[in-house]
Design a protein around this motif. Sequence first.
Motif, PDB file in Angstrom:
ATOM      1  N   GLY A   1     -10.441  -9.683   3.916  1.00 21.85           N
ATOM      2  CA  GLY A   1     -11.729 -10.327   4.299  1.00 21.85           C
ATOM      3  C   GLY A   1     -11.729 -11.139   5.951  1.00 21.85           C
ATOM      4  N   ALA A   2     -10.935 -10.326   6.795  1.00 15.55           N
ATOM      5  CA  ALA A   2     -10.562 -10.405   8.187  1.00 15.55           C
ATOM      6  C   ALA A   2     -11.797 -10.473   9.326  1.00 15.55           C
ATOM      7  CB  ALA A   2      -9.209  -9.457   8.550  1.00 15.55           C
ATOM      8  N   MET A   3     -12.839  -9.943   9.029  1.00 15.86           N
ATOM      9  CA  MET A   3     -13.541  -9.521   9.545  1.00 15.86           C
ATOM     10  C   MET A   3     -15.333 -11.029   8.849  1.00 15.86           C
ATOM     11  SD  MET A   3     -13.183  -8.076  12.081  1.00 15.86           S
ATOM     12  CE  MET A   3     -14.821  -7.961  12.753  1.00 15.86           C
ATOM     13  N   GLY A   4     -15.122 -11.113   8.416  1.00 12.85           N
ATOM     14  CA  GLY A   4     -15.476 -12.455   7.558  1.00 12.85           C
ATOM     15  C   GLY A   4     -14.859 -13.785   7.865  1.00 12.85           C
ATOM     16  N   ARG A   5     -13.313 -14.113   8.134  1.00 18.17           N
ATOM     17  CA  ARG A   5     -13.566 -15.273   8.298  1.00 18.17           C
ATOM     18  C   ARG A   5     -13.164 -15.447  10.112  1.00 18.17           C
ATOM     19  NH1 ARG A   5      -9.012 -16.185   5.000  1.00 18.17           N
ATOM     20  NH2 ARG A   5      -8.376 -15.267   3.337  1.00 18.17           N
ATOM     21  N   HIS A   6     -13.349 -13.671  10.687  1.00 16.58           N
ATOM     22  CA  HIS A   6     -13.226 -14.306  11.962  1.00 16.58           C
ATOM     23  C   HIS A   6     -14.749 -14.554  12.150  1.00 16.58           C
ATOM     24  CE1 HIS A   6     -13.333 -13.128  16.266  1.00 16.58           C
ATOM     25  NE2 HIS A   6     -14.383 -12.442  16.017  1.00 16.58           N
TER      26      HIS A   6
ATOM     27  N   ASP B   1       0.516  -1.290  -0.008  1.00 17.50           N
ATOM     28  CA  ASP B   1      -0.061   0.282  -0.116  1.00 17.50           C
ATOM     29  C   ASP B   1       1.268   1.690  -0.023  1.00 17.50           C
ATOM     30  OD1 ASP B   1      -2.268   1.658   0.149  1.00 17.50           O
ATOM     31  OD2 ASP B   1      -2.503   0.853   1.975  1.00 17.50           O
ATOM     32  N   GLY B   2       1.183   1.791  -0.807  1.00 14.21           N
ATOM     33  CA  GLY B   2       2.130   2.731  -1.520  1.00 14.21           C
ATOM     34  C   GLY B   2       2.591   3.043  -2.652  1.00 14.21           C
ATOM     35  N   ASP B   3       4.312   2.997  -3.179  1.00 13.35           N
ATOM     36  CA  ASP B   3       4.527   3.293  -4.479  1.00 13.35           C
ATOM     37  C   ASP B   3       4.353   2.215  -5.041  1.00 13.35           C
ATOM     38  OD1 ASP B   3       5.695   4.030  -6.556  1.00 13.35           O
ATOM     39  OD2 ASP B   3       7.459   6.018  -5.303  1.00 13.35           O
ATOM     40  N   GLU B   4       3.389   2.251  -6.261  1.00 13.82           N
ATOM     41  CA  GLU B   4       3.717   1.163  -7.127  1.00 13.82           C
ATOM     42  C   GLU B   4       5.008   0.365  -7.363  1.00 13.82           C
ATOM     43  OE1 GLU B   4       0.605  -0.702  -8.153  1.00 13.82           O
ATOM     44  OE2 GLU B   4      -0.052   0.057  -6.561  1.00 13.82           O
ATOM     45  N   LEU B   5       6.366   1.492  -7.188  1.00 12.81           N
ATOM     46  CA  LEU B   5       7.754   1.156  -8.026  1.00 12.81           C
ATOM     47  C   LEU B   5       7.902   0.688  -6.743  1.00 12.81           C
ATOM     48  CD1 LEU B   5       9.018   4.433  -9.704  1.00 12.81           C
ATOM     49  CD2 LEU B   5       8.410   2.747 -10.812  1.00 12.81           C
TER      50      LEU B   5
ATOM     51  N   GLY C   1     -12.085  -4.148  -5.190  1.00 11.27           N
ATOM     52  CA  GLY C   1     -11.266  -4.785  -4.758  1.00 11.27           C
ATOM     53  C   GLY C   1     -11.302  -5.836  -3.544  1.00 11.27           C
ATOM     54  N   PHE C   2     -12.111  -5.437  -2.767  1.00 10.47           N
ATOM     55  CA  PHE C   2     -12.059  -6.527  -1.069  1.00 10.47           C
ATOM     56  C   PHE C   2     -12.949  -7.410  -1.625  1.00 10.47           C
ATOM     57  CE2 PHE C   2     -13.671  -1.592   0.108  1.00 10.47           C
ATOM     58  CZ  PHE C   2     -11.528  -1.329   0.140  1.00 10.47           C
ATOM     59  N   ALA C   3     -12.653  -8.416  -0.233  1.00 10.11           N
ATOM     60  CA  ALA C   3     -13.110  -9.834  -0.378  1.00 10.11           C
ATOM     61  C   ALA C   3     -14.368  -9.613  -0.131  1.00 10.11           C
ATOM     62  CB  ALA C   3     -12.280 -10.225   0.516  1.00 10.11           C
TER      63      ALA C   3
ATOM     64  N   ARG D   1      -7.863  -0.440   5.187  1.00 13.45           N
ATOM     65  CA  ARG D   1      -8.147  -1.015   3.911  1.00 13.45           C
ATOM     66  C   ARG D   1      -7.178  -3.247   3.499  1.00 13.45           C
ATOM     67  NH1 ARG D   1      -6.553   4.185   3.327  1.00 13.45           N
ATOM     68  NH2 ARG D   1      -4.563   3.407   2.932  1.00 13.45           N
ATOM     69  N   VAL D   2      -6.145  -2.699   4.052  1.00 11.80           N
ATOM     70  CA  VAL D   2      -6.257  -4.355   3.870  1.00 11.80           C
ATOM     71  C   VAL D   2      -6.930  -5.540   4.271  1.00 11.80           C
ATOM     72  CG1 VAL D   2      -4.124  -6.062   4.452  1.00 11.80           C
ATOM     73  CG2 VAL D   2      -3.248  -3.631   3.540  1.00 11.80           C
ATOM     74  N   SER D   3      -7.440  -5.302   5.594  1.00 12.34           N
ATOM     75  CA  SER D   3      -8.245  -6.163   6.392  1.00 12.34           C
ATOM     76  C   SER D   3      -9.295  -6.020   5.459  1.00 12.34           C
ATOM     77  CB  SER D   3      -9.045  -5.444   7.580  1.00 12.34           C
ATOM     78  OG  SER D   3      -9.953  -4.655   7.671  1.00 12.34           O
TER      79      SER D   3
END
Length: 430
Positions: free
Chosen positions: A174-179, A116-120, A191-193, A168-170
Amino acid sequence: MTKETGAGTTRSQLSRRRDPKLPLAVELLRRDEPMHPQLQSRLVSGLPREIREMIWKYALRVYEDVDDLYNSEASYARPGHAAPLRIAVALLGTCRAVYLETFLLPFQINPIEIFDGDELDIPPDSQLVRSVGDQLRCKRLKTWQFANISSVKMTVQQIMLEGGSVERVSRIIGAMGRHKGFECRSFNGLGFATLEQPAKVDNGANEMSDNKDTADKLPFPEENLLVGRKITHLTIQMGRTDWWSWKTELSECENNPRERLRLEPMINSTHIAAHRLPMTMGYEARKAGKEPDFGLDEFEKQGRWGLHVGEYWPDLTTLKLVLETFMFKKDQLDYVIECAKLWNFPLGDGYHLVWDGTEEAFRWRGASSYYNRNPRSSEGNSSRNFEAQDPPVIRWRPEIQNGCDPGDAQEFIVQTMTFKRRRISEYRTD
């Protein structure tokens, strides 16, 4: 017994064709023919299952393909990413017995890495590497593969970390759905699970649980291969150019403390003028046995990344913080680490993530130039200036390429802290 549906096609094969989200294992375990015992193989038939699992986990760990080294001057070339990352998935094709014992392991034992940042800074052509800004990267994994990931490594710029990256990364994972024990389905337009409550009947994965002999063959006891595994391990990494003040010269840091490296989990921006030294304020408050008060309003309090860790990743057992900077700023990083020893991340139900008391550090040497992205002070960051410094320098490439002379290389330091899940009654801050 498996029914034939014509032309030699079994019902399970048609089921799998209708739902390609299911692995080949579903079909293999429904076949009538017995699996070959592999008596001639000492590995398969001569070793206990526990020993074989140790071997499989070792063999299927992600590795760097050093036969295809990155250009040493690329900004993404670094320890752990000297070359494209690979997994020896050819092992799964040796025989049915090996496949059924190993088909989930590449995803269960290796972290998915998200930038999550510079694509380079994103290394190309690597497996299990994703980007917040590139939705297609997240869609390459099959649903059952994505469901069986249990650890995440996020490399993040400080501006993104303090701007909601942990949340955003969670959502990408899909961290909460996995929980909640939900099934992985797909990804939405952002782009979210997408995860949903498991259906009562699933023509494939749940179908296997109806047959005890078949279910016993699974390498883990869960009935549904699409149920997302809980995310128990998270790594947050900031590279040398990810800090707010990464370009600041050393003399400027000495004259203006605001230009030094700084990080504080309980404030949503360490860069604004109203909070000049929040890291120090937090450190002094915690040393006194208090939680720091930065005078945030209710809206600002919601954006603190330190609280997002527990709010959006409730199943964590370990959190690793990996911080890197230029060697000439080592003392600044040392102070960040000293402050971080007192951090704790609340998880709920009386649990917190707290520092486990260990520290890891290493130095490494890279190219003298990274596509003109090195700071103005880089001439003071040559390896020749730090020969007697601790910690030791690691060898991260088998050879030096493209004129990157070790005597003229830039030098960097990486420090790692591990926070582990504990009840609040099991620790105290001094």
